[in-house]
Write a protein that holds these residues in place. Structure first.
Motif, PDB file in Angstrom:
ATOM      1  N   LYS A 265      57.783  16.637  -3.312  1.00 40.10           N
ATOM      2  CA  LYS A 265      58.753  16.719  -2.214  1.00 40.10           C
ATOM      3  C   LYS A 265      58.274  15.938  -0.995  1.00 40.10           C
ATOM      4  N   MET A 266      56.978  15.943  -0.766  1.00 39.00           N
ATOM      5  CA  MET A 266      56.441  15.151   0.343  1.00 39.00           C
ATOM      6  C   MET A 266      56.672  13.660   0.103  1.00 39.00           C
ATOM      7  N   LEU A 267      56.475  13.217  -1.133  1.00 36.44           N
ATOM      8  CA  LEU A 267      56.658  11.803  -1.467  1.00 36.44           C
ATOM      9  C   LEU A 267      58.118  11.380  -1.383  1.00 36.44           C
ATOM     10  N   LEU A 268      59.031  12.299  -1.698  1.00 35.88           N
ATOM     11  CA  LEU A 268      60.453  11.966  -1.756  1.00 35.88           C
ATOM     12  C   LEU A 268      61.165  12.096  -0.402  1.00 35.88           C
ATOM     13  N   LYS A 269      60.506  12.597   0.595  1.00 35.24           N
ATOM     14  CA  LYS A 269      61.146  12.776   1.901  1.00 35.24           C
ATOM     15  C   LYS A 269      61.740  11.462   2.395  1.00 35.24           C
ATOM     16  N   GLU A 270      63.023  11.494   2.784  1.00 34.55           N
ATOM     17  CA  GLU A 270      63.743  10.270   3.150  1.00 34.55           C
ATOM     18  C   GLU A 270      64.117  10.228   4.621  1.00 34.55           C
ATOM     19  N   ASN A 271      64.403   9.006   5.108  1.00 38.97           N
ATOM     20  CA  ASN A 271      65.049   8.862   6.411  1.00 38.97           C
ATOM     21  C   ASN A 271      66.555   8.697   6.180  1.00 38.97           C
ATOM     22  N   ASP A 272      67.305   8.447   7.232  1.00 35.91           N
ATOM     23  CA  ASP A 272      68.767   8.341   7.115  1.00 35.91           C
ATOM     24  C   ASP A 272      69.208   7.165   6.253  1.00 35.91           C
ATOM     25  N   ALA A 273      68.353   6.165   6.126  1.00 34.97           N
ATOM     26  CA  ALA A 273      68.690   4.995   5.317  1.00 34.97           C
ATOM     27  C   ALA A 273      68.367   5.193   3.839  1.00 34.97           C
ATOM     28  N   GLY A 274      67.826   6.352   3.485  1.00 32.68           N
ATOM     29  CA  GLY A 274      67.507   6.641   2.094  1.00 32.68           C
ATOM     30  C   GLY A 274      66.165   6.107   1.633  1.00 32.68           C
ATOM     31  N   ILE A 275      65.314   5.685   2.571  1.00 36.17           N
ATOM     32  CA  ILE A 275      63.991   5.166   2.222  1.00 36.17           C
ATOM     33  C   ILE A 275      63.000   6.320   2.160  1.00 36.17           C
ATOM     34  N   GLN A 276      62.246   6.386   1.087  1.00 32.32           N
ATOM     35  CA  GLN A 276      61.315   7.492   0.864  1.00 32.32           C
ATOM     36  C   GLN A 276      60.064   7.304   1.725  1.00 32.32           C
ATOM     37  N   LEU A 277      60.043   7.990   2.854  1.00 35.31           N
ATOM     38  CA  LEU A 277      58.974   7.814   3.834  1.00 35.31           C
ATOM     39  C   LEU A 277      57.626   8.295   3.316  1.00 35.31           C
ATOM     40  N   GLY A 278      57.649   9.352   2.481  1.00 33.47           N
ATOM     41  CA  GLY A 278      56.390   9.850   1.933  1.00 33.47           C
ATOM     42  C   GLY A 278      55.688   8.800   1.096  1.00 33.47           C
ATOM     43  N   CYS A 279      56.434   8.136   0.236  1.00 35.54           N
ATOM     44  CA  CYS A 279      55.867   7.066  -0.593  1.00 35.54           C
ATOM     45  C   CYS A 279      55.376   5.912   0.269  1.00 35.54           C
ATOM     46  N   GLU A 280      56.151   5.587   1.298  1.00 38.78           N
ATOM     47  CA  GLU A 280      55.759   4.489   2.188  1.00 38.78           C
ATOM     48  C   GLU A 280      54.399   4.757   2.825  1.00 38.78           C
ATOM     49  N   LYS A 281      54.218   5.965   3.329  1.00 37.38           N
ATOM     50  CA  LYS A 281      52.964   6.314   4.007  1.00 37.38           C
ATOM     51  C   LYS A 281      51.792   6.261   3.029  1.00 37.38           C
ATOM     52  N   VAL A 282      51.980   6.822   1.838  1.00 39.80           N
ATOM     53  CA  VAL A 282      50.901   6.854   0.847  1.00 39.80           C
ATOM     54  C   VAL A 282      50.497   5.441   0.444  1.00 39.80           C
ATOM     55  N   ILE A 283      51.464   4.585   0.183  1.00 40.52           N
ATOM     56  CA  ILE A 283      51.158   3.222  -0.269  1.00 40.52           C
ATOM     57  C   ILE A 283      50.493   2.410   0.838  1.00 40.52           C
ATOM     58  N   ARG A 284      51.037   2.491   2.040  1.00 37.85           N
ATOM     59  CA  ARG A 284      50.447   1.724   3.149  1.00 37.85           C
ATOM     60  C   ARG A 284      49.031   2.210   3.469  1.00 37.85           C
ATOM     61  N   ASP A 285      48.809   3.524   3.443  1.00 33.95           N
ATOM     62  CA  ASP A 285      47.463   4.057   3.695  1.00 33.95           C
ATOM     63  C   ASP A 285      46.488   3.613   2.611  1.00 33.95           C
ATOM     64  N   SER A 286      46.973   3.586   1.351  1.00 27.34           N
ATOM     65  CA  SER A 286      46.084   3.191   0.253  1.00 27.34           C
ATOM     66  C   SER A 286      45.690   1.723   0.360  1.00 27.34           C
ATOM     67  N   LEU A 287      46.613   0.882   0.807  1.00 30.76           N
ATOM     68  CA  LEU A 287      46.306  -0.543   0.945  1.00 30.76           C
ATOM     69  C   LEU A 287      45.213  -0.789   1.985  1.00 30.76           C
ATOM     70  N   MET A 288      45.163   0.064   2.988  1.00 30.76           N
ATOM     71  CA  MET A 288      44.127  -0.074   4.018  1.00 30.76           C
ATOM     72  C   MET A 288      42.738   0.244   3.468  1.00 30.76           C
ATOM     73  N   LYS A 289      42.669   0.942   2.326  1.00 26.93           N
ATOM     74  CA  LYS A 289      41.381   1.324   1.731  1.00 26.93           C
ATOM     75  C   LYS A 289      41.009   0.442   0.541  1.00 26.93           C
ATOM     76  N   PHE A 290      41.837  -0.547   0.231  1.00 31.54           N
ATOM     77  CA  PHE A 290      41.549  -1.418  -0.906  1.00 31.54           C
ATOM     78  C   PHE A 290      40.347  -2.302  -0.582  1.00 31.54           C
ATOM     79  N   LEU A 291      39.403  -2.392  -1.519  1.00 26.88           N
ATOM     80  CA  LEU A 291      38.122  -3.055  -1.243  1.00 26.88           C
ATOM     81  C   LEU A 291      38.214  -4.575  -1.232  1.00 26.88           C
ATOM     82  N   PHE A 292      39.076  -5.128  -2.090  1.00 25.28           N
ATOM     83  CA  PHE A 292      39.057  -6.586  -2.308  1.00 25.28           C
ATOM     84  C   PHE A 292      40.165  -7.252  -1.496  1.00 25.28           C
TER      85      PHE A 292
END
Length: 376
Positions: A265-292
């Motif tokens: 449910k955290m991952l599926l949380k949407e804004n008014d435009a239907g974009i899944q904000l939970g997924c956005e946050k997880v992916i963007r945060d993970s990219l900041m920790k990518f080593l290469f």
């Protein structure tokens, strides 16, 4: 220096082999010749009849030492390739004159779908031909770069084997069944964090197992980047993303009341435009920790997302999906499951008929979002 007797023996052996080859050319069975002709023409019906009704073996060779599967793979007849594999053809059979495999034949002719079929069937990517070249090397040499990338970044089961096989006195890190699940996660056609969580719910819902899986993925990801010029960047990124989601699952399962439904449910949380904000946050945060951080694909992804605010198009999830599976993978997205992005979802909301789901479970998981905008 080689003795004259040895030279004579070698020449005699070669002569015998040549005579055998000539004899095979002369006496090739008409049914065998018919099978190769049908494959050449892409005549699936005739291939099916010859193998199933006439009992023609899939292990025969033509005058060029090509098996039916090698021939079908080179010509990109994917339906025939699937049929031959289902009827006993060896996915890793070689052409004995130069040790080409079916995957190599499909790679040099640029047959993407055929390559995927062979890889899914267990084709080995590390096998080399008579001059030491792999299927990926051959694809790059002839300019089939998309095919080369597909092969290099495909997680074959053989790459996971060291992790589920005991190494000396050290026990295996994971079980073979767990390795199969990891392979399934990394090779998801439509990569979505919720899909990974659902697989965890079904197969890996144990904290200690998940921690071992994370270690395996992190180690595998590091091995994907051998040096600054030799790397499997897509596979490295996918291993990193799956490892990130498994880490979130560990955190949830370690709580007093473990519940992965809350994570979904955290991952599926949407804004008014239907974009899944939970997924956005997880992916963007993970990219900041990518080593290469110097890998070309990573730099391109970051550059695209740096010009986009969270909650706007293009999303981090759609950009990553395009990177992993190509732009074509984003087609027909209106037919995907609204929860996990599974393609060709068969179920529709019975009230509004505007969203699709791949299962009743995904429909229930998504209801807290959809009920707010479902027009009954």
């Amino acid at each position: 220096m080689e003795e004259p007797v040895a030279i004579q023996q070698n020449e005699e052996a070669k002569l015998i082999e040549d005579l055998k080859l000539d004899e095979k050319k002369k006496i090739m069975d008409p049914l065998h010749a018919g099978l190769f002709k049908a494959i050449e023409n892409g005549d699936f019906g005739s291939v099916q009849r010859l193998v199933t009704e006439e009992n023609v073996s899939t292990a025969i060779s033509d005058e060029n030492d090509m098996s039916p599967l090698l021939q079908a793979a080179y010509r990109g007849h994917t339906d025939i390739v699937r049929f031959l594999l289902s009827n006993g053809a060896d996915v890793n059979i070689t052409c004995h004159t130069n040790f080409y495999t079916p995957l190599m034949m499909a790679a040099i002719s640029g047959k993407m779908d055929t390559c995927r079929t062979l890889l899914d069937a267990g084709a080995k990517v590390s096998t080399t031909n008579s001059i030491g070249k792999t299927a990926s090397d051959l694809a790059s040499f002839v300019g089939q770069h998309d095919v080369s990338a597909l092969i290099r970044n495909f997680l074959t089961f053989e790459r996971l084997e060291p992790y589920f096989t005991p190494q000396g006195s050290n026990p295996a890190r994971i079980s073979e069944s767990t390795a199969k699940c990891l392979q399934q996660m990394v090779m998801l056609a439509n990569f979505h964090p919720v899909k990974v969580v659902i697989l965890v719910m079904d197969q890996l819902c144990d904290v200690s197992v998940l921690k071992n899986c994370r270690n395996v993925l992190d180690d595998l990801g590091r091995k994907c980047v051998r040096n600054e010029k030799d790397f499997d960047e897509i596979l490295a990124l996918k291993c990193h993303e799956v490892s990130t989601i498994l880490s979130l699952c560990c955190e949830r399962l370690s709580k007093d009341k473990p519940d992965l439904t809350a994570l979904v449910k955290m991952l599926l949380k949407e804004n008014d435009a239907g974009i899944q904000l939970g997924c956005e946050k997880v992916i963007r945060d993970s990219l900041m920790k990518f080593l290469f951080t110097k890998l070309p694909a990573f730099l391109q992804l970051v550059q695209t997302l740096s010009n986009t605010k969270v909650g706007e198009e293009p999303t981090a999830l759609s950009c990553m999906q395009s990177l992993f599976s190509g732009m074509q993978s984003m087609r027909d997205s209106d037919k995907w499951c609204a929860t996990c992005w599974e393609g060709s979802a068969p179920l529709q909301c019975s009230a509004c008929r505007k969203v699709r789901y791949c299962s009743q479970r995904c429909q229930k998981l998504n209801w807290f979002i959809h009920k707010k905008k479902c027009s009954k």
